[in-house]
Design a protein around this motif. Structure first.
Motif, mmCIF file in Angstrom:
data_model
loop_
_atom_site.group_PDB
_atom_site.id
_atom_site.type_symbol
_atom_site.label_atom_id
_atom_site.label_comp_id
_atom_site.label_asym_id
_atom_site.label_seq_id
_atom_site.Cartn_x
_atom_site.Cartn_y
_atom_site.Cartn_z
ATOM 1 N N ASP A 53 37.966 32.770 3.013
ATOM 2 C CA ASP A 53 37.979 33.994 3.818
ATOM 3 C C ASP A 53 36.701 34.817 3.585
ATOM 4 O O ASP A 53 35.621 34.267 3.577
ATOM 5 C CB ASP A 53 39.244 34.793 3.503
ATOM 6 N N SER A 77 40.313 30.616 7.570
ATOM 7 C CA SER A 77 39.280 30.983 8.526
ATOM 8 C C SER A 77 39.217 32.484 8.759
ATOM 9 O O SER A 77 40.253 33.149 8.879
ATOM 10 C CB SER A 77 39.553 30.300 9.871
ATOM 11 N N GLN A 79 38.749 35.582 11.312
ATOM 12 C CA GLN A 79 39.353 35.644 12.649
ATOM 13 C C GLN A 79 38.278 35.708 13.740
ATOM 14 O O GLN A 79 38.234 36.637 14.557
ATOM 15 C CB GLN A 79 40.316 36.828 12.719
ATOM 16 N N TRP A 81 38.189 33.944 16.278
ATOM 17 C CA TRP A 81 38.822 33.771 17.579
ATOM 18 C C TRP A 81 39.258 35.102 18.190
ATOM 19 O O TRP A 81 39.569 35.166 19.380
ATOM 20 C CB TRP A 81 40.032 32.844 17.442
ATOM 21 N N ALA A 82 39.274 36.165 17.383
ATOM 22 C CA ALA A 82 39.670 37.479 17.893
ATOM 23 C C ALA A 82 38.455 38.323 18.274
ATOM 24 O O ALA A 82 38.453 39.003 19.300
ATOM 25 C CB ALA A 82 40.511 38.218 16.857
ATOM 26 N N ARG A 85 32.858 36.475 17.917
ATOM 27 C CA ARG A 85 32.847 35.046 18.168
ATOM 28 C C ARG A 85 31.436 34.460 18.112
ATOM 29 O O ARG A 85 31.259 33.252 18.010
ATOM 30 C CB ARG A 85 33.487 34.756 19.524
ATOM 31 N N GLU A 105 44.288 27.735 15.261
ATOM 32 C CA GLU A 105 42.899 27.750 14.811
ATOM 33 C C GLU A 105 42.282 26.356 14.863
ATOM 34 O O GLU A 105 41.085 26.205 15.162
ATOM 35 C CB GLU A 105 42.814 28.324 13.398
ATOM 36 N N THR A 239 49.209 40.545 6.436
ATOM 37 C CA THR A 239 49.795 39.348 5.831
ATOM 38 C C THR A 239 51.302 39.480 5.658
ATOM 39 O O THR A 239 52.028 38.481 5.705
ATOM 40 C CB THR A 239 49.126 39.071 4.475
ATOM 41 N N ILE A 269 38.360 43.123 20.826
ATOM 42 C CA ILE A 269 39.218 41.959 20.584
ATOM 43 C C ILE A 269 39.532 41.258 21.899
ATOM 44 O O ILE A 269 40.041 41.858 22.844
ATOM 45 C CB ILE A 269 40.521 42.377 19.870
ATOM 46 N N TYR A 271 41.138 37.358 22.939
ATOM 47 C CA TYR A 271 41.637 36.069 22.492
ATOM 48 C C TYR A 271 41.292 34.997 23.517
ATOM 49 O O TYR A 271 41.409 35.213 24.730
ATOM 50 C CB TYR A 271 43.155 36.103 22.318
ATOM 51 N N MET A 291 50.475 38.465 13.792
ATOM 52 C CA MET A 291 50.202 37.036 13.733
ATOM 53 C C MET A 291 51.393 36.218 14.198
ATOM 54 O O MET A 291 51.230 35.155 14.812
ATOM 55 C CB MET A 291 49.805 36.647 12.311
#
Length: 377
Positions: A53, A77, A79, A81-82, A85, A105, A239, A269, A271, A291
């Motif tokens: 991380d 990973s 984030q 993807w959020a 990028r 992911e 988390t 953000i 996706y 999540m």
């Protein structure tokens, strides 16, 4: 890891600071520790590196490692993807193996030319708490005949301050019918938290223990046990929502940040389609942040964010989850499906798969040495 033999050149807790001003103030010390770490890598020349991380440091570190010819395994990973990028090219250039803990992911990275593998989520591998409801009730002075609601405001003090007030106000909506369990993260001072909970109400006793009893709130040390025994939970995004999903007890997700931060997040953000259909925001135009909803690909738990995060709205969302019925049953079934999807492949574990990836890279680097090479983390 230290107990297993890791030599810690730099302690992560010595360079972990939240917030822009805090980071700027401590920048000379942080950079000094970073240079010490890089110098140690150049001197020791590890056979492999596992980066976990922490993207702001680890992407920079990965560039140094790549120049030194040291293979890089990235576990958990960031984030990308959020948002941010554009950093994907850093993964493509600097990372040999990306080991991810969410199923979507793997699809995201593989579609973009990165060798990625879903290894399961470590939290999904933990056994369920074994303490009985009766023993738990006795340990924390709870009424086993009443429903229990777990309140998880966060693990950082700034989060707790932002999320705590509506959770405490919730106790006024079910004053006699429920007990409330509030796990205290290891990063939070229990006495400071207790004072914060009771400090805003003049009608409460000055003694914090007595005041907490009047609010039907019990401070407990373990979040997983609280989630396991609660009838329903109110969980700050993070988390803890994955913990709650794996435990499988119905819950709602809440979160509150500054208006500027939220405004920026809504604009930054985005996706990709393999994670979330962009035509499915909530009535306020918000994409999901929990999540559990992203893993499911649809909203299976309610999210109350910003102005919607009020005690009244929490109470409305909790009512069908506290009662038996189709809404509660459907959420339990959906959470079980998410929990199953986070499990590692049968016969292995997430950590074992990372170890296997290290050994495979070492064999590629030095076939004659077999599995006798050692990897430095």
């Amino acid at each position: 890891m230290e107990a297993a033999g890791l030599d810690r050149v730099v302690r992560a807790e010595d360079v972990a600071h939240m917030g822009i001003t805090e980071v700027i103030r401590h920048m000379p010390r942080i950079y000094g520790r970073y240079r010490r770490l890089v110098a140690s890598i150049k001197k020791r020349r590890p056979d492999a590196a596992i980066l976990i991380d922490f993207p702001d440091v680890n992407f920079r570190l990965a560039r140094k490692l790549k120049k030194l010819g040291i293979p890089v395994i990235y576990f958990v990973s960031p984030q990308l993807w959020a948002w941010k990028r554009r950093r994907l090219r850093w993964v493509q250039q600097r990372v040999d193996r990306m080991m991810v803990i969410f199923p979507f992911e793997e699809r995201f990275y593989c579609a973009r030319g990165v060798e990625a593998k879903f290894v399961g989520h470590p939290l999904a591998e933990l056994p369920k708490p074994t303490i009985s409801r009766e023993a738990y009730a006795a340990a924390y002075d709870l009424d086993p005949a009443k429903p229990w609601i777990a309140l998880l405001p966060g693990s950082r003090w700034k989060e707790v301050i932002a999320n705590l007030e509506p959770m405490v106000e919730l106790t006024y909506h079910f004053p006699e019918n429920c007990n409330y369990i509030l796990p205290v993260a290891s990063t939070i001072d229990p006495k400071k938290l207790a004072t914060e909970i009771v400090g805003h109400d003049d009608w409460l006793p000055h003694d914090t223990d007595e005041a907490l009893k009047q609010l039907n709130i019990r401070l407990v040390p373990d979040a997983r046990e609280a989630l396991h025994h609660a009838r329903a939970s109110v969980v700050a995004s993070g988390t803890a929502t994955v913990q709650a999903a794996v435990i499988g007890t119905p819950f709602i997700v809440v979160y509150r940040v500054s208006r500027l931060t939220f405004w920026l997040a809504k604009r930054l953000i985005r996706y990709p389609r393999e994670i979330w259909n962009p035509t499915r925001p909530d009535p306020h135009g918000n994409l999901p942040i929990a999540m559990v909803n992203l893993v499911a690909g649809r909203r299976i738990v309610p999210e109350l964010l910003q102005r919607d995060f009020t005690a009244e709205n929490i109470a409305v969302a909790l009512h069908p989850l506290l009662a038996g019925g189709p809404e509660r049953d459907q959420m339990i079934a959906d959470l079980a499906q998410v929990g199953h999807s986070l499990q590692p492949p049968p016969g292995t574990s997430s950590i074992q798969q990372v170890c296997d990836a290290v050994e495979a890279l070492l064999e590629e680097k030095s076939p004659a040495s077999g599995l006798n090479s050692t990897a430095s983390v």
